[in-house]
Scaffold this motif. Sequence first.
Motif, PDB file in Angstrom:
ATOM      1  N   TYR A   6      12.813  40.335 -67.896  1.00 39.03           N
ATOM      2  CA  TYR A   6      12.225  41.516 -68.533  1.00 39.03           C
ATOM      3  C   TYR A   6      13.104  41.938 -69.703  1.00 39.03           C
ATOM      4  CZ  TYR A   6      10.101  46.135 -69.006  1.00 39.03           C
ATOM      5  OH  TYR A   6       9.464  47.248 -69.484  1.00 39.03           O
ATOM      6  N   PHE A  28       9.835  39.101 -71.675  1.00 37.64           N
ATOM      7  CA  PHE A  28       8.532  39.783 -71.608  1.00 37.64           C
ATOM      8  C   PHE A  28       8.776  41.270 -71.438  1.00 37.64           C
ATOM      9  CE2 PHE A  28       9.645  38.291 -67.374  1.00 37.64           C
ATOM     10  CZ  PHE A  28       9.435  39.383 -66.549  1.00 37.64           C
ATOM     11  N   ILE A  48       6.474  37.564 -74.564  1.00 37.18           N
ATOM     12  CA  ILE A  48       5.139  37.902 -74.066  1.00 37.18           C
ATOM     13  C   ILE A  48       5.076  39.401 -73.834  1.00 37.18           C
ATOM     14  CG2 ILE A  48       3.387  37.417 -72.323  1.00 37.18           C
ATOM     15  CD1 ILE A  48       5.053  34.926 -71.547  1.00 37.18           C
ATOM     16  N   GLY A  50       3.839  42.841 -72.173  1.00 35.65           N
ATOM     17  CA  GLY A  50       3.364  43.215 -70.833  1.00 35.65           C
ATOM     18  C   GLY A  50       4.506  43.308 -69.845  1.00 35.65           C
ATOM     19  N   THR A  51       4.365  44.242 -68.910  1.00 36.06           N
ATOM     20  CA  THR A  51       5.425  44.460 -67.921  1.00 36.06           C
ATOM     21  C   THR A  51       5.631  43.246 -67.031  1.00 36.06           C
ATOM     22  OG1 THR A  51       4.899  46.814 -67.909  1.00 36.06           O
ATOM     23  CG2 THR A  51       6.185  45.981 -66.052  1.00 36.06           C
ATOM     24  N   TYR A  52       4.527  42.585 -66.669  1.00 31.25           N
ATOM     25  CA  TYR A  52       4.632  41.382 -65.842  1.00 31.25           C
ATOM     26  C   TYR A  52       3.428  40.489 -66.089  1.00 31.25           C
ATOM     27  CZ  TYR A  52       4.599  38.341 -61.747  1.00 31.25           C
ATOM     28  OH  TYR A  52       4.553  37.236 -60.918  1.00 31.25           O
ATOM     29  N   PRO A  53       3.462  39.664 -67.150  1.00 31.02           N
ATOM     30  CA  PRO A  53       2.322  38.791 -67.503  1.00 31.02           C
ATOM     31  C   PRO A  53       2.317  37.536 -66.624  1.00 31.02           C
ATOM     32  CG  PRO A  53       4.098  38.513 -69.083  1.00 31.02           C
ATOM     33  CD  PRO A  53       4.557  39.561 -68.119  1.00 31.02           C
ATOM     34  N   GLU A  54       1.859  37.690 -65.397  1.00 30.21           N
ATOM     35  CA  GLU A  54       1.999  36.623 -64.402  1.00 30.21           C
ATOM     36  C   GLU A  54       1.342  35.313 -64.834  1.00 30.21           C
ATOM     37  OE1 GLU A  54       2.373  37.047 -59.922  1.00 30.21           O
ATOM     38  OE2 GLU A  54       0.224  36.768 -60.181  1.00 30.21           O
ATOM     39  N   LYS A  55       0.121  35.392 -65.369  1.00 28.98           N
ATOM     40  CA  LYS A  55      -0.596  34.165 -65.733  1.00 28.98           C
ATOM     41  C   LYS A  55       0.194  33.347 -66.754  1.00 28.98           C
ATOM     42  CE  LYS A  55      -4.958  32.509 -67.722  1.00 28.98           C
ATOM     43  NZ  LYS A  55      -6.235  32.901 -68.350  1.00 28.98           N
ATOM     44  N   GLU A  56       0.688  34.005 -67.808  1.00 32.73           N
ATOM     45  CA  GLU A  56       1.429  33.304 -68.857  1.00 32.73           C
ATOM     46  C   GLU A  56       2.739  32.730 -68.324  1.00 32.73           C
ATOM     47  OE1 GLU A  56       0.048  36.248 -69.071  1.00 32.73           O
ATOM     48  OE2 GLU A  56      -0.751  36.671 -71.080  1.00 32.73           O
TER      49      GLU A  56
END
Length: 331
Positions: A6, A28, A48, A50-56
């Motif tokens: 992060y 991210f 990236i 977003g706080t937590y862009p899981e997909k990426e």
Amino acid sequence: MRIATYASHSALQILKGAKDEGFETIAFGKARAKPLYTRYFPVADYFIGGTYPEKELLELEAVVIPTGSFVAHLGVELVGDMKVPYYGNKEVLKWESDRSLERKWLEKAKLRLPRVYDDPDEIDGPVIVKPFGAKGGKGYFLAKSPRDFWEKAERLGVRDKEDLKNIQIQEYVLGVPVYPHYFYSKLNRELELMSIDRRYESNADAIGRIPAKEQLDLELNTNYTVIGNIPLVLRESLLMDIIEAGERTVKAAEELMGGLWGPFCLEGVYTEDLEFVVFEISARIVAGTNPFVHGSPYSWLRYDKPVSTGRRIAMELRQALEEDRLGEVLT
């Protein structure tokens, strides 16, 4: 595999250390932070929003390195459910974020701890009041009596005894703040002392610049929001106290929650009697490691190259990758 974290707290150090070990890196977080990690300090190969862009992160085959900011923004439950591989033991977060569980852990490690008051009406000396969770000292305050406590507690939303579950009231131990930074290698089963710092806090440190009479006239309230960190080199005769405290903390974690590995910090003070009193643990990398991007006196004694805590994490992941043991250190 790429190393991700992060974009805050100790991300610069983590990503720099990862690049030094040959990994591609991902930051991210808030879009405003992007130039910091890609232009001013070019340590991120990818950024990236977003706080937590899981997909990426999954698409980029990322391994997430947790920091205090990451845990504070996502919360313990969301971190526990995340699908992206995570360096460390997620179970530890529950023990770190709940001050009653944290105390059980530190007691099992046989550390000297401050007294905790369950009832503010029993306060009979100086105390420090802390909200739960990693908040960088925000909201902490001192109190000297039950009346003083209740007058100040409203700033934390504490209006009656039902609200006490969100805070801890600790004996205020007078001493010099000392924050040793450790790294426990699960692969090598070895504890390392990486560095030591003390915090620079507002407005606790700023108040000291105002004469005592004027402090009283201004009726200033002390706060402990962390602004930065100052390197500290401890007296050599005290180092075994610090190292043994870290060893016992790791051993207790193995018995209570399946282990603690990677970076962690015991936060405490040294009293005038040279006793190390621990008031809490941060079971992840702490921002106090940031002054040591090029290593510390302690890491230089162990390694013949600059090794920050961020780089030490990457070294452990590199070893796990080469020995086909990633499953042992990722959750």
